[in-house]
Every structure is written in C-alpha cells, then in structure tokens.
Design an enzyme around this catalytic site. Structure first.
Site, mmCIF file in Angstrom:
data_model
loop_
_atom_site.group_PDB
_atom_site.id
_atom_site.type_symbol
_atom_site.label_atom_id
_atom_site.label_comp_id
_atom_site.label_asym_id
_atom_site.label_seq_id
_atom_site.Cartn_x
_atom_site.Cartn_y
_atom_site.Cartn_z
ATOM 1 N N GLY A 17 39.133 35.029 33.420
ATOM 2 C CA GLY A 17 40.135 35.587 34.324
ATOM 3 C C GLY A 17 40.219 37.092 34.175
ATOM 4 N N CYS A 18 40.769 37.728 35.198
ATOM 5 C CA CYS A 18 40.815 39.190 35.220
ATOM 6 C C CYS A 18 41.747 39.725 34.139
ATOM 7 C CB CYS A 18 41.255 39.673 36.597
ATOM 8 S SG CYS A 18 42.718 38.853 37.249
ATOM 9 N N TYR A 19 42.958 39.187 34.057
ATOM 10 C CA TYR A 19 43.872 39.627 33.005
ATOM 11 C C TYR A 19 43.249 39.392 31.632
ATOM 12 C CZ TYR A 19 48.128 40.037 35.963
ATOM 13 O OH TYR A 19 49.083 40.397 36.869
#
Lengths: 347, 347, 347, 347
Positions: free
Chosen positions: C159-161
C-alpha cells in the site's frame, strides 16, 4: 428547532428549502441564518431523508437539529415561502399543485425561466407540463425586473452564467450600443457542476485542469436572449476553484466610445445598486473579491476597436442562492439587502 | 558532476543554463536529464550563487552537486550550447559578446523575437542594443520555422501564450481563412508569472481567484502578428493552477466552413507532427492532458457562424523549456523529440 | 497498436494492465511508455469496455489506439506480465486460475500482502479464497525484499501509506532503535481515494479541506507490522492535493541518539539506493520534490527527547505504479530503474 | 467615511486597526462590518500609506473610501479601541506610550503573550522592552480566561496554532488526564505564513506541496505551556489551502478512559460555549466546516491505548481576528458573539 432566532420566531416568515443538501440549497440555508424576517422551518432532501443537518452539513450550526424530509407538494402546509433548489425539469411537473395558496415560491431551476415552450424544449429536451403557469413567473434578474418582482408571487431565479452576463451587458444593451454578436468567454468554479457524482467533478480531475465545454450550446444563452434580446456566442469553461464566475465579454465598438463614455453608462445605470461595483482600467474584477458575497464586480476596458467587459460574481450567491433571497426580499417588501450583507471573504 | 550519463559524457554537447533557478530554467534542467545528446555542465543564477542545486531544486537529482555560478559572457568557454532563461531585456545587452564562436544559443526571453526595433521599443519600453543581431535569430515556432532553424545558430524562443495561439491559428491562417480580427481569450497557470516575489503570485492571492489582466495590451500580441500576420484582440487571464495555458479563439466563418472542413485543414497541416493532437467535437482539449509534456492539444468547434479553436499546452514545456529543446534539436540535427518523450502526468 | 516501440516489439515482454482506467492503472501505462523491455499489449477495464484509450486517458498518447477489454483469466494468453490494479478483494478469487504458466504477476491490491488469513479477514472483512497461494507472493517493498523478489513469480505490491512508513522507519527498525509505539501522522493527496465516485472525492468537498479519517484503524497498519514488526499508531489524513504522501513519524529516543547518529544510520542503510534521498535539519522533505518520480525523500529531526522522521513519496508512483514496475524489474533481472528515470516535476 | 452604519455612528466605539492590509488586519476589518457596537474609524498601513481601501482590499466595500495612514502612538487620539495586527516585536517598543488613556488594546502579535521575559527572548531573539507591562495584558484564550478579560484593558491575543491546541487539550488538562508528553501534529493553511513576500508562499511553491517546518521549535509551544502547563512536542506543517488549521493530538491513555468517558469530559467543559462543537467517532472535524466562522470543531477518538483529539479552526478567525473581537467583546461587556455570527462558507 431553529435555535438562534427562536425569540422572534413568531413574526418571521416560515421557509422551506427543497434540495437542501445541494450546493445551492446549502447556501440558501446558510444565508437565511442572518435574515431578520425569515426562519427555516423545513429542509427537504430525498437522498438524505431522515438524517439530521449536522450529519450532512455540519457548518450549518443554526439548524443542526433539523431533519431532512422527502418533499411532496403537501409538505408546504404551514410554510410561507418555498425555495426550489432542485435539478431542472422537476418543478414544472408539480408546480400546479402549489397554486391557490399565498405561498411565495422562488424556483432556482430553469423550469419557468423561459417564456416560449418551444425554446424550453429545444434547450431542455422535454415538453413543458405547465405552460399556463409560465407567464405567472417573473424572471428574477433583480436589478432589471425589480418592479415586476414587487408584485409577484412566483419567481424564476436565473442561471448563474446568465446573471453574470446580463449584469455585465445590461447597461450597453439598454443604451442601444450592442449592434453585433457579443463573444462571451465565461469561466466557472466547480460548484457550478453541482454536487452530483460525476467523473469530471472529482478533485483530481478538476484540479490543475482548465477546459471549455458546451461551446455555443449552453442553456443559459436562452435566458440571456430572453431578457436582453441581444445576440451572443456563449463559451463556458470550467476553472479549478470552488466558487465564482468571471464572464469576459467582447463587443465591437463602431461608434468609437471612449473608456470614459462606457464607464459613465455603467455608473449611471447602476448608481443606486447596493450589490454592483464598477471598475475602470485600474482594477481587474476578479472572483476572490466577490466570493462569499452577493456582489457583482464589473471592469470595463475599451481597447482599440473593441469594448471588453469583465463581470465577476459568486455563482452560488449572486448567481443563485443570494439572488433568490434578494428576489424574495423584493417580493415580500423587505429591505432588499436583508440576509445578504456578508462581505466576500477576500481569500 | 552530472551523475546519470557520466559514461557517455565525452560525446555529448555541453550545455549551460542561465537563469537556472527560475521556473523555465528549472524545467530545462529537468528535461535535459533524459536527453541522449546533451549534458548539463553549468548552471547560472545570480541570486543562488554558490548554492548547490540540491538546496534550491531538490527534485533535480541528476545535478544535485552542481553549484550555481554568476553568469558573464566569458562563462561560456567550453560550452557548446547555451539556454538563456533570463528576464526580458538582458540578453540584447551582452549577446554581441557571444558572437564569433560555434556556441549555439536559445534565448527564451523576448529580446530577439521581433524583427522591428520600433515594435520592440513599443512593447518593452527600451531601445534595442543589438539591432544588427536581430536578423540572426530564428523565431522558434518549431512547427512553422523548422527549415530556418535547421541552419540557425541562434534561436529566439517564442512566448508561452504566443505558442498556444500560433499553433491554434496557423492552419486557418495558412489556408487563408482568417479574414477578420480574432478574439483570443487565454488562460494561464501561475507559473506564467515567473518565480519572482509579487503579491499577486502569493498562494492565497491566486488560489480560488480568476481574473483578466493586460487586456488588449499583452506583449505576446506582437509575436503572433510577427509570425502569422493576422489581427487579434488578445485577452490574457490568470487561472488558479501551476501549469498550463488554454487559449480560446473565436473567428468569423464567412465561408460557412463545416466542422469537417475545418478539422480536415488542421489534420492535414499537422499530420506528421509528433507533438500535436487534434480533436473534434467529442473532446475538449484541456490543460491536464498536456501538463508535463511537450504536447499541444487542439479542439475545433464550428458553431453557428463562428469557428472556435481551443489550444492547450504546458506553458513551461511546449510554451518554453520544451520548445527550446525542440528548437535546439532541430538546430543540431538531433531527432526532434529527443529529451521530450515524457507523457503528461494526467493529474 | 503500440506505436512508439513497434520496431523492437518482438524482444519486449508483453504486458497487460487490469484496471487500466483507475489512477494506478493509468500511471502504470504512463510509466511503461519509457520502459525499454516491456510493451503494453492489453488494457482491461470493465466500465470502459470497447472504448479507446484516447477517449478515456487522452494523455496516454503512446497507446491511444488500444481498446479496453473486459478481463477474465483467459485473457492472459500471450502475455508475459500482468499488473492487477483492481480494487481489494478481487484477485484472491481468480488468482488460482493464472497459476501454471510463466506469467509474472504484480498484484497492486491487498489480496496477497498479508501472510495470515485471520489478519486478512480482520482488515478486509472477507474470507481469503486462496490461502495456499498466500505464501507464493513476495511482499514488494523493493528496498527490503529485493532478494526474495529476484526469484519470485508473483509480487504483492504494498500500500501507498505502508511504503512511505516502512521506508521511513526501516533503518531505525533494523538498528533495533524502535522500542516503543511509533505515532504516525500521515497525509495523502486525493488520488489515494481512487477514481470511484464518492462525495468526499468531489473537487469542492476536498478543496480547502483537511481532515483525518480511519484513525488507528487503517488497513495499512497490518502491512507495516507484517514487514517491520514494530508497533504503530497510524493516523491518516486527506490533504487537498492530487499526488503525494507525507508521513510524519514520532519516536521516543531513550538512548539519546544525536541528529548525526540517526542520519548516519539512514545514510548507511540507503547509501546505494537510487530512489531514496536523505536530508537532515536543513531541508524539509516535501511532496512537491517527489511528485512525478519514484523517489522517496526522508528528513530526520532529533529534537529534545523525540526523533521525528518525515517521509515523502508520490503515492501513485513509489506508493503504487512505480514500485510495481520496480518490483517487476527485479523479478525479471532488468536494471532496477528501467522505466522509472523520470524526475519529479517540481511544481 | 464608514458608510453602512453611519446613522448609529455616534453610539459606537471607534476602532483603529494597525496592519490593516495583512491577512489578519483585513479580517478584522471584514468582521467588524457586522459588529453592532464598533465602527472602523482608522486603518493603518505603512506600505499602503495614502491608498484607499478599495485599491488594496476591494472586498471591504463598507470602508472603500477610507485611506491608509502610517501609525504612530499619537494616532490613537479619538479612538476607543485599537487592534494591533503587526509583526511580532513591534508593539513592545511603543506600547508604553499608549498607557494612561481609556484606550482598549488587543495585540494580535506575540509581544505580550508570555509572562517570562527570558522565555520571550528564547523564542523571539530580542530583549523585551516593556517588562513592566507584561503583567497588564490578559492572554486571550477566551474560553479559558474570560473572567480576567472582563476587567482587562489590554489583551494579548494568542497564536493561531496555540488556540487550536489549547481548545483541543483544555478539557483533558483541566481533568488532570494529561500525564505524559502530547504529540501534536498541526497543519495550517498558507495564510498562516502571512502576506509578506516569501518564496515558500508563492502559489506554485505551495500548491500541491505538503511539508513540515520548525519541528519541535515553533514559538507557539511557549504559549501552550504558558496556559495549559502540559508538555508537548509540537510539529507544524504547511497544507495547500488558504484558511484553516487542523491540529491532531495524540495522548497516552494510562487510565483506559473509554470513548464515552472522554467525550463526556469535553461536552461538560464546553456545554455553554457558542463557538465549540464536539464530535465523536461519527464525524471527522475538518477545516471546511469552520473556515469563515469563529467556530472550533473537535473530534475525539479513543483507539487502543491512545486518545486522539482533532481540533479544527479558521486560523484567521478563531485563530486570530475573530478571537480578537471575541476578547474585545468580553472586555467591553458586549454579547460575546457580536460580529462573529457568520457561519462557515462550507466550501
């Protein structure tokens, strides 16, 4: 329910707002918070039925506890005024059911703006179902139609683009100085697209993006022609900002009017208007100076053989909710600026 | 110093960028990172003298370690190509000192764009100090002046607005279809105002704000007239976004050309152009589709008795740094798209 | 169909992108335009079936003529690599049908990121349908899992986070310096919400608006724990911008490490990493310096008894599409930066 | 000069605003337009001396004709109240000259916020020149210091960040529930940087950009400590928006207080406050719901072993100009909400 003005509630007109969760409906609710003679008694929204205002529009703290209801014509019982902030093509179907009481209605959709059912069908693609009522609505460009509004029960509130253009061209039109087609390049903030879920309205699609749309085909052309009777080429654009319209208008100047000539025409026509500011070459009318207010800022520039007029409004206020209240004020005999004194935020 | 392409450094042309910390200068540096035949050997900036690139433009990771120097004409020793990304009115004073070597120069300011010193003085307010050199610069609208550029040593890179307008009008101009004054309503992102400290360029002043400026008086009118020879009324606007210009152009259509007629004219003229996309009624050219690329997207709309042309570019790339590299590519005999293959980010 | 690289088409791997019209899918297509060893052979999108790329994503000029197809597992015939840029909870249902060929798969959704089916159910609310395959996917935090990726056929892209956080904490975690719960306050641009139609993603709702959401409950916490094994309190926020994540992380500093101590730890761990920049007190890592690139910029600040780490990435590139390509490059033995050389736009 | 309220001019207090062209000064002028008991009699600005308000702040239509003067202590003759919206470090040099009359003063700069000259020197780098007067100023966190304000002649208006943090932590602090250092991650719109010309405040630098600054070193920490006496780690950030602060605060929860426990503490403390809204898990306090109003929206989230508090204000209103008027209302015995009834615009 309405907290802040409870003490004087009895003497106020009781208002209902249909479509109260849309951008225009929200702004009617917001502006009425400071209106001395109108209280909000009912908010209608199909998709938010049963929710409280605090859950949908938490900034409307004066009506936090009100609950959205589904509107039907019987809902108006007990109301004195009704704002219809619905999509186009709804009110012409039920408006007849509201006739017969003293209810004052301001319709912010296009259903009753045009006088010719054929033009309505051309622009909206549907047959008008209440042709008889068309003549009972006064088209509410307040500064132009104030007299008719003062005795009207029903008002058709104009489109946002149309308002910016009509205010920008009216003085020259009235003076007979518009002799050829006016090129209108208008730019609107994204609230102009409404609150419905469309790909082009997504933040990441609109941000940093500038484009034209509906070139020469936009519906507001019909309203401009209806009230001014001049020929225009109307080219709307979407600008990455929430609020505001700037309409840039370019006219031939066959008489060779000077900068002063044209400014004088505008200043004379609008000299007593509380919401209109006229600027000459020293200041460019812009959306920031009007956003949050009911004002219209106009700049005139006469250059070479052209006259350029720039007209800036907040599309949700002077272009919609604010003018609706201004029109109702005239219809009710209230001071015309009631509820509309807020200055622009500036930034 | 230049890390990524060190191995092939010997065979590359050595470039210097003057004004390397401005928005245009930064973008020249950025684009050259992917250029197969040019290396960055010197970056010049008066106000950042002695600083390293990483401290001013940390995104330019390929030249992080380079140090900004103050430019003077002697600085060009050892350089093969020079990009002048300075304010207007600087290079005409020292350009003569650069003559006599093989140095290729692309000047992104206006100093050598116009052929007539009197017109230069009218628009820039100063006497040109190198009138003799004016004729040695080729005005670099690449798609129009490619042949002249192929043998040029000096290029005057056009203005950003002028590029969007000239690409948008050239096919109709070439076909002899422009017979009356064209109304041009152009909208630029705020990078168009440069990186200098001005009140109107502050975030909070520009954000949410839309306004016109310099109506009918903008300097780029002179460049448009220089290359197209058509009469225009040019009305620029500032839009709240970083990059991009959309120029909306409105022409009379006395011959009654159809949508297809006009599209065909454009498609024929631009059929081999790698950076130009033509759209008809189904798509509105917009700034998001070109921002980050050297592309120009053009939409044609023939409506009633008018032709509307919309032309979108990234003002810093096709409107400035990108076209400068494109011009240099032609001047050097490189593949014209070298260093310019990047697609628009899209959002 | 794919224009630019036609001549070398035979020698390139043939890629398909599923979910090609989403923000992540678009960016995979965009980045692959400059990849020397991969061509785009198929784009899949249920809702844009039959449309051409030019109609949906006009900035993807290299694949303008490709037509979107509906994906099904049989569609992979003839493809060498597959990017799955679909919503979470899709691929675990069909992934088994893709097993048995040499097809390399990078799944950008969460279906195969976690090793424990129970944790998957906790965070995604569904029973995993391919538990047997969970172990066949390598979790692709490239800088941490490069060795495992080099022999992997399947990659679960993080995921980006999680990417911004893991890159920001990994050096301290590896050095055993994280001894208590880390407070993570992360801010994401609106592309992080995807391209689906949600009220909160509308321009006018997100513009000028800043808020937290999913405090302490966000799914990416599970991925952070999976790879780092440290305890975090994760608090995501939505910021009014298109691209970018800045994760601000606050740690206790019981050993009294100095600014230099901590910087040294980071510089040592990342000294050979092409995409990571480390800054000390003199520069605040920000989203503008990475947006458009595959870079991660990290700033360390040791103040009083706390260590603050700020980690900035482009959520769509290093946080998604870019890292997916980086992972595939490792899986295929390509130079790891292939297709990822683009610098940040800067503004 | 002041048009709208001319008729009741005699009975109003006469106000002067020093620094009237800054963002805070503008907003004081704007808000006073609707104040029933205060008129604007003088606007002071060094850099706009001699200009009319319409030329600098055209949205302030109620004082269009006023002319900016240069302030000096003698300018206060005839004024009843004075708002000092100047940079930090100015008023401590001249304040003594204003003592001795009945003039009420609200200083929006930091000069008189702190009680300890040594702390002042630590944070502002200068020796305080009016130590004797420090004790005569009441620090105006209205909700906390109302009693002292009711008899005060001089008010030191708090910083914007400090206001958001203090309102967010006060109930827990008062209840003795803050037992360890609070991590505060605050995000401010760009008006927080003021209207002076700084590179980082340019539109193109701030747009799309998110970064931290002054981590652990910001001056507002001192004010927070002054009034709450709790230990904090304060980490401010700049967010791409005009108005608004969201402060996210993370606390240990050693007693295991439940969501209801904490909400109850807040609701009890703030139950009679007209400008504070408390939300629980169902709504995330955000900047859009308060921007344009004097409100503070607070959301509580108890998750695992942490308490998260989110506090949103308009930094120019509750964080500055609005609280200044609120404080003056208390000092003058006016209804505390006078001039502050405006709702947030919402978008």
């Amino acid at each position: 329910v309405q907290k802040q003005h409870a003490s004087s509630h009895e003497t106020k007109l009781r208002a209902g707002i249909v479509g109260a969760t849309g951008y225009t409906g929200q702004d009617i609710c917001r502006l009425l918070a400071s209106h001395p003679h109108i209280s909000i008694d009912a908010v209608f929204s199909r998709q938010s039925e049963g929710a409280q205002v605090v859950d949908v529009s938490p900034h409307l703290t004066h009506i936090s506890d009100l609950t959205y209801q589904v509107f039907n014509p019987a809902s108006v019982s007990g109301l004195d005024v009704l704002f219809l902030a619905m999509p186009h093509g709804k009110s012409h179907a039920f408006m007849a059911e509201l006739v017969g009481s003293n209810l004052k209605v301001v319709d912010l959709a296009a259903d009753f703006r045009l006088s010719d059912p054929a033009v309505f069908k051309t622009y909206y693609g549907i047959d008008h179902q209440n042709i008889d009522l068309m003549g009972d609505f006064v088209l509410g460009f307040t500064e132009l139609t104030r007299d008719a509004l003062s005795t009207a029960q029903y008002c058709a509130n104009p489109g946002c683009y149309a308002t910016s253009v009509v205010l920008g061209l009216y003085p020259l039109s009235k003076a007979g100085k518009i002799t050829s087609k006016v090129i209108i390049d208008a730019k609107s903030g994204v609230t102009g697209s409404g609150r419905s879920l469309k790909l082009g309205s997504l933040y990441c699609e609109a941000n940093g993006n500038f484009s034209a749309y509906s070139t020469g085909r936009h519906r507001h052309q019909a309203e401009i022609a209806e009230v001014l009777g001049v020929s225009t080429f109307f080219s709307p654009h979407l600008s990455p900002m929430n609020r505001g319209i700037l309409s840039s208008m370019y006219l031939d100047n066959p008489e060779g009017l000077s900068q002063t000539d044209v400014e004088d025409i505008y200043r004379e026509v609008y000299k007593d208007e509380p919401f209109i500011q006229i600027f000459g070459e020293s200041h460019n009318a812009n959306t920031a100076q009007v956003a949050g207010s009911n004002n219209c800022a106009i700049t005139i520039k006469v250059v070479d053989d052209k006259i350029a007029v720039f007209s800036a409004i907040d599309n949700l206020i002077k272009g919609s909710a604010g003018q609706a209240i201004q029109n109702l004020n005239v219809m009710c005999g209230f001071i015309e600026t009631s509820g509309l004194e807020a200055l622009a935020l500036g930034l």
